[in-house]
Design an enzyme around this catalytic site. Structure first.
Site, PDB file in Angstrom:
ATOM      1  N   TYR B 103      13.865  -3.159   8.237  1.00 27.96           N
ATOM      2  CA  TYR B 103      12.455  -2.928   7.887  1.00 27.96           C
ATOM      3  C   TYR B 103      12.340  -2.811   6.370  1.00 27.96           C
ATOM      4  O   TYR B 103      13.133  -2.105   5.733  1.00 27.96           O
ATOM      5  CB  TYR B 103      11.953  -1.617   8.522  1.00 27.96           C
ATOM      6  CG  TYR B 103      10.628  -1.146   7.967  1.00 27.96           C
ATOM      7  CD1 TYR B 103       9.430  -1.513   8.573  1.00 27.96           C
ATOM      8  CD2 TYR B 103      10.568  -0.378   6.802  1.00 27.96           C
ATOM      9  CE1 TYR B 103       8.217  -1.116   8.041  1.00 27.96           C
ATOM     10  CE2 TYR B 103       9.357   0.016   6.259  1.00 27.96           C
ATOM     11  CZ  TYR B 103       8.181  -0.352   6.887  1.00 27.96           C
ATOM     12  OH  TYR B 103       6.979   0.030   6.349  1.00 27.96           O
ATOM     13  N   GLU B 190       4.184  -4.927   5.072  1.00 27.05           N
ATOM     14  CA  GLU B 190       5.438  -4.636   5.751  1.00 27.05           C
ATOM     15  C   GLU B 190       6.057  -5.925   6.254  1.00 27.05           C
ATOM     16  O   GLU B 190       5.330  -6.841   6.645  1.00 27.05           O
ATOM     17  CB  GLU B 190       5.196  -3.746   6.978  1.00 27.05           C
ATOM     18  CG  GLU B 190       4.838  -2.321   6.642  1.00 27.05           C
ATOM     19  CD  GLU B 190       4.522  -1.487   7.876  1.00 27.05           C
ATOM     20  OE1 GLU B 190       4.200  -0.317   7.723  1.00 27.05           O
ATOM     21  OE2 GLU B 190       4.607  -2.025   9.001  1.00 27.05           O
TER      22      GLU B 190
END
Lengths: 301, 387
Positions: B103, B190
Site C-alpha cells: 500500500y 492511494e
C-alpha cells in the site's frame, strides 16, 4: 492589553478596493482600528475613501509603518498575497480568504515559517500568519483586524478566546459579552486543514498576557489540534482553560473522509479530544452556554 | 472531487506510474469485447464513488470472455449503496499469488501542515482496518510541499515499510505519486494494492484519487471528467448552489446554518433534542434571501426530512434576508414541512416582523438554538409517527 493586536496596531488591507475589503475596512475603522492604507496592485497612488492605496505591501509598509496586514484577496491569489506580505517583513498577517487551495497553503505556511525563523535569528520580530479561512482577531476595546460583527464586542474583559470556527467565535464572544465577562483578545485561527497558527501557538501568548485570566478554546472534530493544545496546557499552563468541541455527534467517515482516520489511528475523534482535555484537567462544556458556567467556576477556584 | 478508479489511473499514467492496463465499458457486449482483446482473464470493476465495492459484489474475476459478459451484465445497473453502476472498468487479471501486495498513499495531513506519504507492507486489504488494529504497520513520512518527495526519501520509506523488490523502481513510483498529488491538488491518492511481481517491478492495480475542490479552477480538464449520473442528485444540486452539503443516514431533521462550525454544533443540538439530523448544509456567510430559498428547496426535496432546523448567527448575514427566503419558499409551495429557526444577530427584529405578518404555523422563530432544535425534533418525530 491582550495579544497580537491592540491600540498600536497599524493595519494595511490587501484587497481594500474589493467588495469585502472595502466593507470590512470601514467596519474595522468604526471599531477604532488604525487602518492606515490599502494595497491593490495597479491602483497605487490613488485614494480610497480617504485611505492611500499602494501597489505593493513593501511600499505601503515603508510609507505608513504598518505592522499588520489583513488579506481579502480572492482564493487564486491569496497565498501569493501572504508571501508578498511575509517577504515585505510584515510581522502579523491575517488571511481572511476562504477556499484557498490546500497545496498553496502548504507551500505558503512552510515559507512563512522559514521567514519567521530567519527573522528571529537576525533579531527581528518574526513573521506570523493567522488563518486562512478565519474571522481574524479582536482585542476588545482596542482593535479589530477581522470580520467579526462589532456589536458583539462591547464588553472588554479578561477572557481569551481561540476558535477554529467563525460563527462559533461570534457565538462564544456574545455569550461572554452578555454574561458581563467580556473578552481580552479573540483569535479565530480558521477551519482549513493547513493554517498559519494553531491553538498551541496562541496559548503561550495568553499565558504570558497580563490582561487575560482564563482562556476558552472552541475546537471541533477532525485533526489533532485540540490534542496538541491539551498536551501544551498540561505541561505548561497555569491559567485555567475551558473547552468546547463542535460536531461531537457527526458520524465518523463522513465529510472528514477516511484519510484522516487512516493517518490518525484513533486521534481526531471527539472521544480522543475529550480524553486529551480530561487528561489536561480542562473542563469541556456540553453546550455553548455551559462555557460561561465553567469559566466562572474556573475563575473562582 | 472524487475521481473514478479509471480516471485516477489515467492521471497516474500521465505522471509515468506503471498502471495496470484496462478499458471502460457501459454494456456487457463491450465487456466481452475487451476481454477478447486482452485474450486472457479479466476483472470487471464497478465505477462508483463508494467504498467497499468488492464486498458489495461490484468487482468480479472473469476467467473467460463469456464469463466477463455475464459479470458485466450483473454489475452494470447494479445498486451499490444507493448509486447505480453505469460504467465498469475491465482490467487484465493479475496472478496475485505470483507477487506481493503493498500500500502507498499521499494524504493532506493537517498535523504536519503538508502531505504525508504512507506506506505499508499490508496491501490489498482494507487499509483503515490496518490503521485501526495495527497502526505500527503503516509508515508515515512528511513530504516537503515545495521540493516534493526525493528518491532517497522514497527509498528510505520503502525500506522502513519492509518493501521487497526493485527498490529504485518502487521509490520512483512513490516520487511520481507525490508529483501527481502536488501538481493535481489531491486531497488523497492511494495505490492499493501496489503489486510487485516476481521480477520486483511495481504495478498499480487500484487507485483512489480525490481532488481539492478549492483548486478545481486550475484543473478544468478534470472538471469535464465529472460524471453527474454517478452522484446523488441532491449533492449535485447542492454543489450547483455552492453549498457544503452532506446527506446523513437515518435522519429526520433537515439542518442548515451559516458556517461549518455552527452547522456541526446544530447537529449536536438536534441529537441532544432526541431526533436525528438528515443532512448537514452550510449556506456560507452573508447569505441573501435567494440562497436561503435554494437551501430550503434542497432540504425539502429530501423525503427523509420531516422538519427543518435553521440555525443562523448573523454578522454579515441578515436575519430578515433569511426570513424572506423561507417565506418565499412557503409562498411558492416549496415549503410544506415545519421550519423551526433560531436567527440571532443583525436584523432580528425585522425578521420577527416579517414572520408575524405571514403568520404561518409552519415557520416559527425562537430566541435560542436549543428551543428551536427541540421544536424541530418534536415536529420531525411526530411526522415520523404519522407516516
Amino acid at each position: 492589553m491582550g495579544i497580537l493586536v491592540g491600540k498600536d496596531s497599524k493595519v494595511i488591507v490587501q484587497g481594500m478596493t474589493g467588495r469585502e475589503g472595502a466593507s470590512h475596512s470601514r467596519a474595522m475603522k468604526d471599531f477604532g482600528t488604525q487602518v492606515v492604507a490599502g494595497v491593490t496592485p495597479g491602483k497605487g497612488g490613488t485614494d480610497f475613501e480617504g485611505w492611500p492605496v499602494y501597489n505593493s505591501v513593501a511600499e505601503a509598509k515603508e510609507a505608513t509603518g504598518a505592522n499588520v496586514s489583513i488579506i481579502f484577496v480572492p482564493p487564486a491569489g491569496a497565498a501569493d498575497a501572504v508571501l508578498e506580505a511575509a517577504h515585505a517583513g510584515m510581522p502579523l498577517i491575517v488571511l481572511i480568504t476562504e477556499g484557498v487551495p490546500t497545496v498553496d497553503m502548504m507551500k505558503a505556511v512552510q515559507e512563512v515559517k522559514a521567514l519567521d525563523a530567519q527573522s528571529r535569528e537576525n533579531g527581528g520580530e518574526g513573521v506570523r500568519l493567522i488563518g486562512g479561512n478565519c474571522p481574524g482577531l479582536v482585542t476588545n476595546g482596542e482593535a479589530k483586524v477581522g470580520i467579526m460583527p462589532n456589536k458583539i464586542y462591547t464588553q472588554p474583559g479578561r477572557i481569551g478566546l481561540i476558535s477554529r470556527s467563525g460563527t462559533l467565535t461570534y457565538e462564544a464572544a456574545k455569550l461572554l459579552n452578555d454574561a458581563g465577562m467580556g473578552t481580552s483578545t479573540t483569535v479565530g485561527i480558521g477551519g482549513d486543514p493547513v493554517i498559519g497558527t494553531t491553538f498551541a501557538d496562541v496559548l503561550p501568548m495568553f499565558e504570558a498576557d497580563d490582561g487575560t485570566d482564563a482562556i476558552v478554546v472552541i475546537g471541533e472534530i477532525g485533526g489533532a489540534d485540540e490534542e496538541a493544545a491539551a498536551e501544551y496546557i498540561k505541561n505548561n499552563m497555569k491559567k485555567p482553560v475551558v473547552a468546547f468541541i463542535s460536531g461531537r455527534s457527526a458520524p465518523a467517515g463522513k465529510r472528514m473522509g477516511h484519510a484522516g482516520a487512516i493517518i490518525m489511528g484513533n486521534v481526531g475523534t471527539p472521544e480522543s479530544k475529550l480524553a486529551a482535555f480530561k487528561d489536561a484537567n480542562v473542563p469541556v462544556a456540553d453546550t455553548m452556554p455551559e462555557i460561561i458556567d465553567l469559566v466562572k467556576a474556573a475563575l473562582n477556584k | 472531487m472524487k475521481l473514478h478508479e479509471y480516471q485516477g489511473k489515467e492521471i497516474l499514467r500521465q505522471f509515468g506510474v506503471n498502471v495496470q492496463e484496462g478499458r471502460t465499458a457501459t454494456t456487457p457486449d463491450e465487456v466481452r469485447q475487451i476481454a477478447r482483446d486482452y485474450g486472457d482473464a479479466v476483472v470487471v470493476k464497478a465505477q462508483v464513488h463508494v467504498g467497499g465495492r468488492g464486498k458489495a459484489g461490484g468487482v468480479k474475476f472473469s476467467p473467460t470472455p463469456d464469463k466477463a459478459y455475464e459479470n458485466g451484465e450483473k454489475i452494470l445497473g447494479m445498486d451499490i449503496k444507493g448509486l447505480t453502476v453505469n460504467k465498469v472498468l475491465v482490467t487484465k487479471a493479475v496472478d496475485i499469488d505470483a507477487g506481493t501486495e503493498y500500500y502507498i498513499g499521499m494524504i493532506v495531513d493537517r498535523n504536519v501542515q503538508s502531505f504525508t506519504l504512507m506506506a505499508s507492507a499490508e496491501g490489498g486489504v482494507d487499509i483503515e482496518e490496518v490503521a485501526a488494529e495495527t497502526p505500527e504497520k503503516i509508515v508515515h513520512y512528511r513530504v516537503d510541499p515545495i521540493t516534493g518527495l526525493r528518491p532517497y526519501e522514497a527509498r528510505a520509506v520503502a525500506i522502513q515499510a519492509g518493501f521487497k523488490g526493485n527498490l529504485n523502481k518502487i521509490a520512483d513510483m512513490m516520487v511520481k505519486l507525490s508529483q501527481a498529488a502536488l501538481e493535481r491538488d489531491a486531497v488523497l491518492v492511494e495505490i492499493n494494492p501496489l503489486f510487485v511481481d516476481a521480477s520486483g517491478t511495481p504495478l498499480a492495480l487500484d487507485t483512489k484519487f480525490e481532488i481539492d475542490d478549492n483548486a478545481m479552477y486550475r484543473h478544468k480538464d478534470l472538471a469535464d471528467w465529472r460524471e453527474l449520473e454517478a452522484e446523488h442528485p441532491l449533492e449535485i444540486e447542492a454543489s450547483k448552489y455552492g453549498f457544503a452539503y452532506v446527506k446523513l443516514d437515518d435522519g429526520n431533521v433537515g439542518v442548515l446554518g451559516n458556517g461549518a462550525g455552527i452547522v456541526m454544533t446544530s447537529l449536536d443540538v438536534v441529537n441532544r433534542a432526541g431526533a436525528k439530523p438528515a443532512n448537514f448544509l452550510d449556506i456560507g456567510g452573508g447569505a441573501k434571501a435567494e440562497i436561503v430559498y435554494n437551501a430550503v428547496k434542497l432540504v425539502s426535496k429530501d423525503t427523509d426530512v420531516k422538519a427543518i432546523f435553521i440555525n443562523i448567527f448573523g454578522g454579515i448575514t441578515r436575519a430578515d434576508e433569511v426570513a424572506k427566503g423561507v417565506i418565499q419558499a412557503l409562498q411558492d409551495g416549496i415549503l410544506t414541512k415545519p421550519v423551526r429557526m433560531r436567527i440571532a444577530g443583525t436584523a432580528e427584529e425585522e425578521a420577527k416582523a416579517l414572520l408575524a405578518e405571514v403568520n404561518s404555523p409552519l415557520i416559527q422563530m425562537y430566541p435560542n438554538m436549543f428551543d428551536a432544535a427541540a421544536e424541530a425534533a418534536k415536529e420531525a418525530n411526530a411526522g415520523e409517527a404519522n407516516k
